[in-house]
Design an enzyme around this catalytic site. Structure first.
Site, mmCIF file in Angstrom:
data_model
loop_
_atom_site.group_PDB
_atom_site.id
_atom_site.type_symbol
_atom_site.label_atom_id
_atom_site.label_comp_id
_atom_site.label_asym_id
_atom_site.label_seq_id
_atom_site.Cartn_x
_atom_site.Cartn_y
_atom_site.Cartn_z
ATOM 1 C CE LYS A 17 -2.521 -0.265 3.727
ATOM 2 N NZ LYS A 17 -2.219 -1.579 4.263
ATOM 3 N NE ARG A 93 -4.971 -0.158 10.057
ATOM 4 C CZ ARG A 93 -3.840 0.364 9.591
ATOM 5 N NH1 ARG A 93 -3.825 1.574 9.082
ATOM 6 N NH2 ARG A 93 -2.734 -0.339 9.612
ATOM 7 N NE ARG A 130 6.836 -2.895 6.346
ATOM 8 C CZ ARG A 130 5.558 -2.561 6.224
ATOM 9 N NH1 ARG A 130 5.073 -2.184 5.061
ATOM 10 N NH2 ARG A 130 4.760 -2.608 7.269
ATOM 11 N NE ARG A 162 5.865 -0.032 10.454
ATOM 12 C CZ ARG A 162 4.790 0.183 9.674
ATOM 13 N NH1 ARG A 162 4.949 0.733 8.485
ATOM 14 N NH2 ARG A 162 3.590 -0.132 10.083
ATOM 15 N NE ARG A 173 0.932 -3.655 11.653
ATOM 16 C CZ ARG A 173 1.903 -3.537 10.758
ATOM 17 N NH1 ARG A 173 2.990 -4.274 10.847
ATOM 18 N NH2 ARG A 173 1.787 -2.687 9.777
HETATM 19 P P1 AMP Z 1 0.184 1.544 9.127
HETATM 20 O O1 AMP Z 1 1.505 2.150 8.821
HETATM 21 O O2 AMP Z 1 -0.921 2.018 8.225
HETATM 22 O O3 AMP Z 1 0.236 0.034 9.223
HETATM 23 O O4 AMP Z 1 -0.227 2.069 10.587
HETATM 24 C C1 AMP Z 1 0.580 1.811 11.723
HETATM 25 C C2 AMP Z 1 -0.261 1.781 12.990
HETATM 26 O O5 AMP Z 1 -0.914 3.059 13.176
HETATM 27 C C3 AMP Z 1 -1.395 0.770 12.995
HETATM 28 O O6 AMP Z 1 -0.969 -0.529 13.348
HETATM 29 C C4 AMP Z 1 -2.328 1.387 14.042
HETATM 30 O O7 AMP Z 1 -1.809 1.201 15.359
HETATM 31 C C5 AMP Z 1 -2.219 2.879 13.730
HETATM 32 N N1 AMP Z 1 -3.214 3.290 12.706
HETATM 33 C C6 AMP Z 1 -2.949 3.783 11.464
HETATM 34 N N2 AMP Z 1 -4.074 4.056 10.802
HETATM 35 C C7 AMP Z 1 -5.089 3.729 11.634
HETATM 36 C C8 AMP Z 1 -6.510 3.754 11.516
HETATM 37 N N3 AMP Z 1 -7.121 4.182 10.396
HETATM 38 N N4 AMP Z 1 -7.250 3.334 12.582
HETATM 39 C C9 AMP Z 1 -6.665 2.914 13.719
HETATM 40 N N5 AMP Z 1 -5.330 2.844 13.891
HETATM 41 C C10 AMP Z 1 -4.526 3.249 12.866
#
Ligand code: AMP
Length: 226
Positions: A17, A93, A130, A162, A173
């Site tokens: 993504k 999400r 990653r 990360r 996740r």
């Molecule tokens: P990502 O880089 O998109 O995987 O986001 C990293 C982390 O940020 C996720 O595992 C959540 O803890 C938080 N996060 C990001 N976007 C959202 C969202 N739309 N709703 C809830 N938590 C989010």
């Protein structure tokens, strides 16, 4: 002038993504709005939001819908987004977030939601490999590291794994994705906003599929997005 667009990209963690959203953002000259990047920036700056978010993020848990949508509402109200549109990455999400997003955008709507499809076995392998720059967020992998000693080619920052790409957090996740985010695919399909593309193969091939899906949609709408 390149016409703008309002896009959402869905897909499991590790589907590509982030990489694809950056490419679409350049192709269509639209801001890339990534909730994950905004939250990581808040954590790094030690803001009140960042302090609240850090523990949940490290564990792979989701932040509350209210908190996230407050952040997104503010960003979508900014001038660049109002003028050109956006490619939204990491949000919605949950169905509640999708409903709130529709409210924010009303009376217009998203132009297209693209789901990048990929098997769980493949994303597990990608996520375990990653690595990411702590400063600018550029992605690398064990098989495609930076040129010099885990130092970012783009900005010179440290390239690390990360916290939420470690095994336990990845499991969490992906579980949350299946339970809370996967239902959005049906939700958007029912509203005739969904296109699915295969996330397999080289990044260039995936980008081509996504651009084709967007152009097909634009043609269906008579050459113009809302
Ligand atoms: P990502 O880089 O998109 O995987 O986001 C990293 C982390 O940020 C996720 O595992 C959540 O803890 C938080 N996060 C990001 N976007 C959202 C969202 N739309 N709703 C809830 N938590 C989010």
């Amino acid at each position: 002038m390149v016409p703008g667009a309002r896009l959402v990209v869905l897909g499991k963690q590790g589907a590509g993504k982030g990489t694809q959203c950056v490419r679409l953002s350049h192709h269509y000259v639209i801001p890339h709005v990534s909730t994950g990047d905004m939250l990581r920036a808040a954590v790094k700056q030690g803001t009140p939001l960042g302090r609240k978010a850090k523990e949940l993020m490290d564990r792979g848990d989701l932040l509350s819908d209210g908190l996230i949508m407050e952040l997104v509402t503010e960003r979508l109200g900014e001038r660049d987004v109002r003028d050109r549109g956006f490619v939204l990455d990491g949000c919605p999400r949950t169905v509640t977030q999708a409903e709130l997003l529709a409210d924010i955008l009303a009376p217009s709507d998203l132009d297209l939601v693209i789901d990048i499809e990929i098997a769980t076995g493949q994303v597990l392998r990608r996520l375990a490999s990653r690595r990411v720059c702590v400063d600018c967020g550029t992605n690398y992998s064990l098989s495609q590291p930076p040129l010099i000693n885990w130092t970012c080619d783009v900005c010179g920052g440290d390239v690390i794994q990360r916290e939420d790409d470690k095994e336990e957090a990845i499991q969490r996740r992906l579980e949350l994705y299946e339970r809370q985010t996967a239902p959005l695919i049906e939700w958007y399909r029912e509203r005739d906003l969904l296109a699915s593309v295969a996330g397999t193969g080289a990044p260039d091939a995936v980008t081509r599929r996504m651009v084709r899906a967007i152009e097909d949609r634009r043609n269906r709408k008579g050459g113009r997005f809302t």
